[in-house]
Design an enzyme around this catalytic site. Structure first.
Site, short mmCIF file in Angstrom:
data_model
loop_
_atom_site.label_atom_id
_atom_site.label_comp_id
_atom_site.label_asym_id
_atom_site.label_seq_id
_atom_site.Cartn_x
_atom_site.Cartn_y
_atom_site.Cartn_z
N ASP A 13 0.81 -1.23 0.00
CA ASP A 13 0.00 0.00 0.00
C ASP A 13 0.84 1.27 0.00
OD1 ASP A 13 -2.29 -1.66 0.24
OD2 ASP A 13 -1.89 -1.82 2.38
N LYS A 16 2.01 2.38 -5.08
CA LYS A 16 2.69 1.92 -6.30
C LYS A 16 1.83 2.17 -7.55
CE LYS A 16 3.07 -2.25 -4.56
NZ LYS A 16 2.76 -2.04 -3.14
N GLY A 40 -4.18 -4.18 -4.52
CA GLY A 40 -5.15 -3.18 -4.97
C GLY A 40 -4.38 -1.94 -5.36
N HIS A 41 -4.15 -1.77 -6.65
CA HIS A 41 -3.36 -0.62 -7.12
C HIS A 41 -4.31 0.49 -7.57
CE1 HIS A 41 0.39 -3.34 -7.78
NE2 HIS A 41 0.07 -3.14 -6.53
N GLN A 225 2.20 -5.89 -3.25
CA GLN A 225 2.57 -5.97 -1.81
C GLN A 225 3.90 -5.24 -1.56
OE1 GLN A 225 1.57 -9.38 -3.25
NE2 GLN A 225 -0.43 -8.50 -2.94
#
Ligand code: IMP
Length: 446
Positions: A13, A16, A40-41, A225
């Site tokens: 988180d 990225k 979750g990007h 991650q």
């Protein structure tokens, strides 16, 4: 732009998505090589928010090849749902811009059930997984009992392997966890249908990527991650089940190690973690609350509130060192506006021992105390600024001190969620077109 790896240098988180999206403009190929829909990007384009879980972030730029490598744990339901959602918003997706490795392992319903039931079983010893079936899928891969994307496309093989897998998984679900068994015929029907819908994207992604690399195409490897969640080098057992940094690329994408020419870490100006596990610089009181609310620190995948704390320099230096980072990007600096004092964890202490370098010989991180360095804070918002010189003096001092202490150049600051809310740092040429080291590593600055 040469081939670049972008990796998370904390516990995930780090922001990225936005950086990868920016860099995707200059890349020709964007590759996810590990993890799965646990990621979750988040990318904000013109005020519109996109959260990508499995599809590489290059998909938001027309004309890029987006590849999902063999090292990804692929949930076909999640991937197809994501493709559909993107198409509904006008993103064009087809076999020419999305490639899926035939040898990526498939996450089935039973993996998700076992992930969630396993967490309940462990109780207080739980990991705090995302419940997306990631660990059980990788466990089957290592046990040689998993099914790969190509297996979904071969009815005979799919039945044979799924029957064997379900016999064992159903025993676990019913006899250990007291859950309902899954029906073989229903699972077969469901996953073969999903496989057919994915078929046009499926190919030998490793071979395709090696060909693109040999042809000199610019490849962006998109880590998911963070380094501290790396299966081998993170805060085990509170980690994810893959190699999250540059170390995962060769096996996960199917390219030679020397296909990675530059490595770029991403870290917030402070620290967050979701799930269980040690977090030495965590702030449990009002400071942590304030960081959470100012940074809107809630998981992009699960919506869970993130644990928040100050920057952990010991962990950051380790993550940058582990991955051989040529530079790093400090994100969410804007979130630190409004604190009287800003702190950085510079060493760990336990008993009479003190560590400034992360080491597997340290005691459990739960037992260490953090030694802090304090800095004057700054009150004014900074998310509208675009030049380093315009930042408040206290913010500049903070960034420059952290950069020196990290021993790796900060090549850019991110000061808000939008694509354009960035401050490039003069003199750091990570985005230059010539491959090779950006600056001399200079490891003795503090
Ligand atoms: P899993 O990857 O779902 O097995 O979860 C293992 C650990 O990694 C848990 O602590 C999760 O919260 C964490 N984790 C997994 N994916 C992410 C991510 O994308 N961001 C932050 N933490 C993550």
């Amino acid at each position: 732009m040469p081939s670049v790896c972008v990796f998370g240098a904390q516990w995930g988180d780090e922001g990225k998505g936005k950086i990868i999206d920016r860099m995707a403009r200059d890349a020709e190929v964007v590759v996810r090589y590990q993890g799965g829909a646990n990621a979750g990007h988040t990318v904000v384009v013109g005020g519109e928010k996109y959260v990508l879980h499995l599809v590489p972030s290059g998909i938001l730029h027309p004309g890029k090849i987006n590849a999902i490598g063999a090292g990804v744990a692929l949930d076909p339901l999640a991937l197809l749902g994501e493709i559909e959602g993107l198409e509904q918003r006008g993103v064009v997706i087809g076999a020419s811009n999305l490639r899926v490795a035939a040898n990526a392992h498939v996450i089935f319903e039973h993996h998700k059930r076992i992930d969630q039931a396993g967490e309940r079983w462990r109780g207080v010893g739980r990991i705090g997984t995302t419940g997306r079936g990631i660990g059980p899928c990788y466990a089957d891969k290592a046990s040689r009992t998993g099914l790969r994307v190509a297996d979904l496309l071969d009815p005979v093989r799919c039945r044979e392997r799924l029957r064997a897998a379900l016999a064992e998984k159903n025993a676990l679900l019913t006899q250990v966890h007291g859950e309902q068994a899954l029906d073989l015929e229903q699972s077969l029907e469901r996953y073969s249908t999903l496989g057919k819908r994915l078929q046009s994207y499926v190919g030998d992604v490793g071979a395709e990527l090696r060909g693109l690399w040999r042809a000199g195409r610019k490849i962006l490897f998109e880590g998911a991650q963070g380094a501290m969640l790396d299966l081998d080098h993170g805060t085990y057992p509170f980690v994810t089940s893959s190699n999250t940094g540059a170390n995962g690329i060769s096996s996960g994408a199917g390219v030679p190690p020397r296909a990675i020419e530059r490595v770029l870490g991403i870290a917030k100006a402070y620290c967050t973690r979701v799930g269980e596990g040690p977090f030495p610089s965590e702030e449990l009181g009002p400071i942590g609350e304030k960081i959470r609310s100012q940074g809107n620190e809630y998981g992009a995948t699960t919506g869970r509130p993130r644990r928040c704390g100050w920057l952990d320099l010991v962990a950051l230096r380790y993550a940058l060192d582990l991955n051989g980072a040529d530079g790093w990007i400090m994100t969410n600096l804007d979130v630190l506006s409004g604190f009287d004092t800003v702190k950085v964890g510079v060493a760990y202490r336990a008993g009479n021992s003190r560590w400034t370098e992360f080491s597997s010989e340290m005691p459990s991180l739960e037992q260490v105390q953090v030694e802090w360095q304090e800095f004057p804070g700054w009150r004014e918002p900074i998310d509208h600024l675009r030049r380093f010189e315009d930042l408040p003096q206290a913010a500049r001092d903070y960034v420059e001190w952290v950069e020196r202490a990290s021993e790796v150049p900060i090549v850019m600051l991110s000061i808000g969620p939008d694509r354009d809310q960035v401050i490039p740092r003069a003199g750091h040429g990570l985005f230059a077109s010539q491959p090779g080291p950006v600056v001399a590593p200079g490891r003795a600055l503090v």
